[in-house]
Every structure is written in structure tokens, then in C-alpha cells.
Design a protein around this motif. Structure first.
Motif, PDB file in Angstrom:
ATOM      1  N   GLU A 172      60.469  42.486   8.964  1.00  0.00           N
ATOM      2  CA  GLU A 172      61.196  41.499   9.759  1.00  0.00           C
ATOM      3  C   GLU A 172      61.442  42.017  11.175  1.00  0.00           C
ATOM      4  OE1 GLU A 172      63.918  38.787   6.931  1.00  0.00           O
ATOM      5  OE2 GLU A 172      64.508  40.899   6.942  1.00  0.00           O
TER       6      GLU A 172
ATOM      7  N   THR B 151      66.711  38.496  17.559  1.00  0.00           N
ATOM      8  CA  THR B 151      67.459  39.727  17.266  1.00  0.00           C
ATOM      9  C   THR B 151      68.833  39.414  16.685  1.00  0.00           C
ATOM     10  OG1 THR B 151      68.179  39.811  19.593  1.00  0.00           O
ATOM     11  CG2 THR B 151      66.275  41.150  18.971  1.00  0.00           C
TER      12      THR B 151
ATOM     13  N   LEU C 239      68.509  38.112  13.018  1.00  0.00           N
ATOM     14  CA  LEU C 239      68.116  39.154  12.070  1.00  0.00           C
ATOM     15  C   LEU C 239      69.235  40.181  11.881  1.00  0.00           C
ATOM     16  CD1 LEU C 239      66.067  40.299  10.177  1.00  0.00           C
ATOM     17  CD2 LEU C 239      64.905  41.409  12.107  1.00  0.00           C
TER      18      LEU C 239
ATOM     19  N   LYS D 177      71.755  38.673   9.633  1.00  0.00           N
ATOM     20  CA  LYS D 177      71.222  38.664   8.268  1.00  0.00           C
ATOM     21  C   LYS D 177      71.306  40.039   7.616  1.00  0.00           C
ATOM     22  CE  LYS D 177      66.892  37.860   5.729  1.00  0.00           C
ATOM     23  NZ  LYS D 177      65.458  37.473   5.857  1.00  0.00           N
ATOM     24  N   GLN D 178      71.002  41.080   8.413  1.00  0.00           N
ATOM     25  CA  GLN D 178      70.976  42.444   7.872  1.00  0.00           C
ATOM     26  C   GLN D 178      72.331  43.143   7.927  1.00  0.00           C
ATOM     27  OE1 GLN D 178      67.773  44.541   9.876  1.00  0.00           O
ATOM     28  NE2 GLN D 178      66.209  43.493   8.670  1.00  0.00           N
TER      29      GLN D 178
END
Length: 335
Positions: A42, A139, A142, A145-146
Motif C-alpha cells: 500500500e 498519504t 493510508l 487506516k494504518q
């Protein structure tokens, strides 16, 4: 009707296009290395987006420079990066770095759009801005999400609309200090984050620099960044507000050179310029006097650091000269 594309480039257009070219060649070097080392698929997609955006920009700029008989800048090439060098930064840091670069790209794109006039140049900088916004979206999404996105502090929602009635609103040295404004918290938070990202990068540069002169310069920058992080964090903590985390653990123990010292010095000089801009904006957005004077006291320190870096680059022939006006006095004297 006159063809507007036949109008010569203005000084502003020369400056913005030249700077964009230099920055994109540096970005290609950095992201080529990131792409070679990334493990998270990803994150890899985000790096590919950033790398392709810079390559597309370079293609347009080379064509425009050639058409205008404008010397194509040297910038940076594959000689300035060793993509097969060991991993220096983590995938998480790649993402944080690119998010910070997207912010700088949005700022530069917006400034450029306000200064350029030729239709194809306007269209180009619109695309630069759009790509920077796209990178920010990728960015941010993600990182959320992380679980690596660090949000600014939360504060209570105001109960009502109010107006300032006393001059003490501006004070910050003697007597009771008012609580920090939301915008002041935001400025402090952002300056901690940018210094932390810069500190990790410059630490990696210090680990891999080969000459003592450049290594010492980066070590000095690391100490300045940490000092500023501590100053801004202490202000937030005294207000019972959380300071953002730092990412020193995002760095490996490799000492193998990744980037040329020319590229690393250029990168640090660009970060310093952005830092000075951030502090200037923070001064104007911080009505409490102690905060404004704190920023004002820190700017000369990083400005001197920038000047010392420029001297090192000039000494080694690493500083490419931007477009400049004719020196009429020399022309008149036949020099």
C-alpha cells in the motif's frame, strides 16, 4: 489575436519553473530509493504515485525549456542516489515524509499559480497543485487506516460567540497568561511534527555522510531540530496539551551512503527554507506575545544554519545558480 504562448517567460515564471525542475529531479532520486526499499504494497502505491508525478513534471519542463531556448538545469540525476544501498528508513517514515512533501507541494503550487500568467504554465502549475493534493489524500488516508496518523490535540467546543475586551489577550510574559488559541496550538503542533520529520531525515543523512564537514553540519542540524521540538513541546505540555510523538525509531543503523552529499545538502536547505516560512506564519498567527517572540528568536538560528550550509555547497560546487537579471553595470563596463 496575439498568441499568448509567444510571450516571453516572466521572471516569476522562470523562477517557479526552474525551482520546480530542481525539486522534481531531487524527488525522483529520493522516491526511486524509497520504491526500491519499500515492503508494504500500500505504501508502494503511494511512492509510485509521487514518483510518476515528478517524472511527468520533468517531461513537460524539459520540453518547455527547449522550446524557450532556456538552459535545462542540471538538477539531480541517478548519480546522486544509490538505490541498492541498504534500507535507511522504515515504510512508516516513507509515508510520513511523503505527506510532509505533499504539504510543501501544495504550498509551492498555490504560490506559483498566483504569479504565473502564460496559459500553458498556468495549466502546468494547476496540475502540480492537483498532484500534491492527490498525494496528501493518499498519504492521509493510508496513515489513518494504518494508525500512524497523529491528529492535532482536541479542545472543547466554544459555548458561545465572544469578543476580546482586554489588552491582556496579547500578553504572555508578566501576569496571568491566557490559554492558547486553537490556531496557536495548531502552529505549535505543526512545527513539532515538521521538526521531528526533519530530524529523522537529517540523522539518516549524518549516519551516511562521508566527509567530516558535511557530517558535522548534519549533526548540528539534528541538535537544532531537537531543541526546537523540546521548546514547542514544553509550551503545549504546560497547557496540559499533548505533544505529537517523534519517529526516531523509523531509522535503521545503516551507515552506507544512499544519496550524494550534494543532494543531501540541497534537501536540508529546502527544509530550512520551509521551516523559516512556517515560523513566519506562526508568528503572524500567534497573538500571544511570548509565542511571537519565541518564533522570532528561533528564526535567526536556522537562518545562520542555512547560510553555513550554502557556504559549504558553494565551496564544493554543489549550488546551482538560479536565473537572474542582467548586471547592467558589468555590461556597460564590458566585463
Amino acid at each position: 489575436m496575439d498568441d499568448k504562448t509567444k510571450i516571453r517567460l516572466t521572471a516569476a515564471e522562470m523562477a517557479m519553473l526552474w525551482t520546480q525542475y530542481i525539486n522534481d529531479t531531487a524527488s525522483i532520486c529520493v522516491n526511486s530509493y524509497f520504491l526500491e526499499k519499500v515492503e508494504d504494497m500500500e505504501v508502494k502505491t503511494v511512492i509510485e504515485y509521487a514518483l510518476n508525478a515528478s517524472k511527468q513534471n520533468i517531461t513537460f519542463l524539459k520540453e518547455l525549456f527547449t522550446k524557450e531556448s532556456f538552459p535545462v538545469p542540471m538538477g539531480f540525476t541517478e548519480k546522486d542516489v544509490h538505490v541498492n544501498a541498504p534500507r535507511l528508513f522504515s515504510d512508516t517514515y516513507f509515508l510520513m515524509y511523503l505527506r510532509n512533501m505533499s504539504v510543501l507541494g501544495m504550498t509551492a503550487g498555490g504560490v506559483s499559480l498566483g504569479l504565473v500568467t502564460r496559459p500553458e504554465v498556468v495549466t502546468f502549475f494547476k496540475s502540480v497543485l492537483k498532484k500534491a493534493v492527490g498525494l496528501q489524500d493518499l498519504t492521509r488516508d493510508l496513515m489513518l487506516k494504518q494508525g500512524t496518523y497523529v491528529r492535532p490535540p482536541f479542545i472543547s467546543t466554544p459555548d458561545k460567540v465572544d469578543f476580546i475586551e482586554r489588552q491582556s489577550f496579547l500578553t504572555g510574559f508578566l501576569g496571568e497568561k491566557r490559554a492558547l488559541l486553537a490556531q496557536e496550538i495548531t502552529m505549535l503542533f505543526n512545527n513539532i511534527q515538521t521538526n521531528a520529520i526533519g530530524k529523522t531525515l537529517i540523522t539518516g543523512f549524518a549516519q551516511t555522510a562521508q566527509s567530516r564537514e558535511v557530517k558535522d553540519y548534519f549533526i548540528r542540524g539534528k541538535r537544532i531540530a531537537q531543541k526546537h521540538i523540546d521548546i514547542f513541546s514544553d509550551i503545549l505540555k504546560k497547557e496540559d496539551l499533548p505533544a505529537p510523538m517523534t519517529w526516531d525509531t523509523a531509522l535503521s543503523d545503516s551507515t552506507i551512503p544512499v544519496f550524494s552529499e550534494k543532494l543531501m545538502m540541497f534537501h536540508v536547505s529546502g527544509m530550512i527554507a520551509a521551516g523559516i516560512g512556517n515560523y513566519g506564519a506562526s508568528m503572524s498567527g500567534s497573538p500571544r506575545r511570548d509565542l511571537g517572540l519565541k518564533y522570532a528568536s528561533l528564526i535567526p538560528e536556522i537562518a545562520l544554519y542555512a547560510e553555513d550550509g550554502a557556504n559549504i555547497m558553494i565551496k564544493h560546487g554543489w549550488l546551482e545558480e538560479p536565473p537572474q537579471s542582467d548586471n547592467r553595470e558589468k555590461l556597460i563596463n564590458g566585463e
